[in-house]
Design a protein around this motif. Structure first.
Motif, mmCIF file in Angstrom:
data_model
loop_
_atom_site.group_PDB
_atom_site.id
_atom_site.type_symbol
_atom_site.label_atom_id
_atom_site.label_comp_id
_atom_site.label_asym_id
_atom_site.label_seq_id
_atom_site.Cartn_x
_atom_site.Cartn_y
_atom_site.Cartn_z
ATOM 1 N N MET A 1 27.973 88.968 -5.772
ATOM 2 C CA MET A 1 28.691 88.045 -4.906
ATOM 3 C C MET A 1 28.136 88.108 -3.478
ATOM 4 S SD MET A 1 32.660 88.644 -6.035
ATOM 5 C CE MET A 1 33.295 88.039 -7.601
ATOM 6 N N PRO A 2 28.285 87.039 -2.698
ATOM 7 C CA PRO A 2 27.821 87.048 -1.309
ATOM 8 C C PRO A 2 28.428 88.214 -0.528
ATOM 9 C CG PRO A 2 28.425 84.829 -1.974
ATOM 10 C CD PRO A 2 28.856 85.736 -3.080
ATOM 11 N N LEU B 1 32.509 95.193 -11.062
ATOM 12 C CA LEU B 1 32.998 94.407 -9.932
ATOM 13 C C LEU B 1 31.853 94.078 -8.979
ATOM 14 C CD1 LEU B 1 36.301 96.326 -9.072
ATOM 15 C CD2 LEU B 1 36.018 94.304 -10.516
ATOM 16 N N GLY B 2 31.943 92.906 -8.366
ATOM 17 C CA GLY B 2 30.944 92.490 -7.396
ATOM 18 C C GLY B 2 29.928 91.519 -7.940
ATOM 19 N N LEU B 3 30.070 91.113 -9.190
ATOM 20 C CA LEU B 3 29.144 90.166 -9.809
ATOM 21 C C LEU B 3 29.751 88.764 -9.829
ATOM 22 C CD1 LEU B 3 28.192 92.332 -12.921
ATOM 23 C CD2 LEU B 3 26.789 91.994 -10.874
ATOM 24 N N GLY C 1 22.145 93.685 5.626
ATOM 25 C CA GLY C 1 21.381 94.030 4.440
ATOM 26 C C GLY C 1 21.358 92.903 3.436
ATOM 27 N N ALA C 2 20.892 93.233 2.243
ATOM 28 C CA ALA C 2 20.789 92.281 1.147
ATOM 29 C C ALA C 2 21.218 92.960 -0.132
ATOM 30 C CB ALA C 2 19.360 91.764 1.022
ATOM 31 N N PRO C 3 21.583 92.167 -1.133
ATOM 32 C CA PRO C 3 21.988 92.777 -2.400
ATOM 33 C C PRO C 3 20.906 93.682 -2.951
ATOM 34 C CG PRO C 3 22.497 90.437 -2.400
ATOM 35 C CD PRO C 3 21.686 90.708 -1.168
#
Length: 352
Positions: A120-121, A291-293, A343-345
């Protein structure tokens, strides 16, 4: 209707357990429709033995299965587009499923989920959340194995996601949340944990009541609704709790069969022991939530039996019905709107 995608080839027992487990879940939730992915010659005869499940399912043939001991990077290269695990995840990516359930290789499942669904963003790394039985009922513990050595920003994200999951699962307006630490005093613990505590306090989130630091014994007590930690300590805590439950069960079994008097006592106390066995049954709380997808992925214990796998499907069903993904997206948007993204994923390492 809840559309559930199943990786039939995952786990220690594969479709011989997963298909009967799906049949049990369908009995409890007749509005489920299954998309099944597996080796057809092995799965078709098993599905034919469950007519009701067959009528509510579509079986899709896969070319290969991901081995339980494959490295995530290897599984991703070899199984992309061909494996039952990838195809089950890709069904959600194509909006053909609302939730994915697999008992397969955890690292491979996480790697494929991140690659296929993306995070997720604003989320750097996903987390695995476990439902934990407590003296007060149930709580949520995350992360239990996805992110080793999380920093303060990632722990803050885990808090947001764990709070949203607690609202979805437990129907609480403001679930209580604590950070797992070596003591409850603010001066104790690693700098990342202390910094995460500061971030959560200062955020003053509408959907979370921050309790502060909690210790290991607070998990079983049910001191808070959500316990946040990084994946190394979370996974150790989970495995230690599972081992302790089996140890206590074995002690009780041995004690009740040692003497004639003990056996007679067991007969009189059987109903109490049955209730205890029910409370300690790990099958009832099977199903870790990724979680987080951009999607809902449920990881069943690899050694689960049919009842245990059905419980994992139940978790996925509840997450869809209670709008878990939308709640997490809303909480993340509210929080990250007040700060600049950092940062970035990240990816998923072979150590997951």
């Amino acid at each position: 209707m809840v559309r559930i995608s199943l990786d039939l080839m995952g786990g220690d027992h594969g479709p011989e357990v997963i298909i009967p487990g799906a049949a049990k879940a369908l009995e409890r939730h007749p509005d489920i429709r299954f998309a099944l992915y597996g080796l057809e010659e092995r799965c078709r005869p098993l599905l034919d033995a469950h007519p009701k499940l067959k009528a509510a399912s579509t079986l899709h043939a896969s070319e290969l299965a991901v081995a339980m001991d494959e490295k995530p990077s290897q599984a991703l290269r070899r199984g992309r587009g061909k494996s039952s695990m990838w195809q089950a995840i890709d069904a959600m990516n194509k909006n053909e499923a609302d939730v994915v359930v697999s008992a397969g290789n955890t690292g491979a499942l996480m790697a494929m989920s991140v690659f296929c669904l993306k995070t997720m963003p604003g989320i750097q790394r996903p987390a695995i959340a476990a439902i934990w039985p407590t003296l007060k009922g149930e709580s949520i513990v995350l992360d239990v194995g996805a992110t080793i050595g999380a920093d303060a920003r990632q722990l803050m994200d885990f808090a947001l996601m764990g709070g949203a999951m607690a609202r979805a699962l437990f129907e609480l307006d403001r679930p209580t949340l604590g950070l797992l630490n070596v003591g409850v005093e603010e001066i104790k613990g690693q700098e990342e944990v202390k910094e995460a505590g500061r971030l959560i306090r200062e955020a003053d989130l509408d959907g979370i009541s921050y309790f502060g630091f909690v210790e290991g014994d607070d998990i079983g007590k049910g001191t808070v609704d959500v316990v946040v930690t990084e994946g190394f300590s979370g996974n150790i805590a989970l495995k230690a709790a599972e081992g302790t439950a089996r140890q206590i069960a074995e002690y009780l079994r041995a004690a009740m069969s040692r003497t004639l008097l003990a056996k007679i006592g067991y007969i009189f106390a059987k109903s109490a022991f049955d209730r205890l066995r029910e409370k300690m049954d790990p099958r009832k709380v099977n199903g870790g939530v990724f979680l987080g997808l951009n999607g809902v992925v449920i990881k069943s214990h690899g050694g689960a039996d049919a009842e245990g796998f059905a419980a994992a499907i139940d978790v996925g069903y509840d997450m869809v019905r209670n709008g878990l993904k939308a709640k997490i997206e809303s909480d993340l948007a509210k929080y990250h709107a007040t700060r600049q993204p950092e940062g970035a994923p990240g990816g998923v390492s072979d150590e997951v």
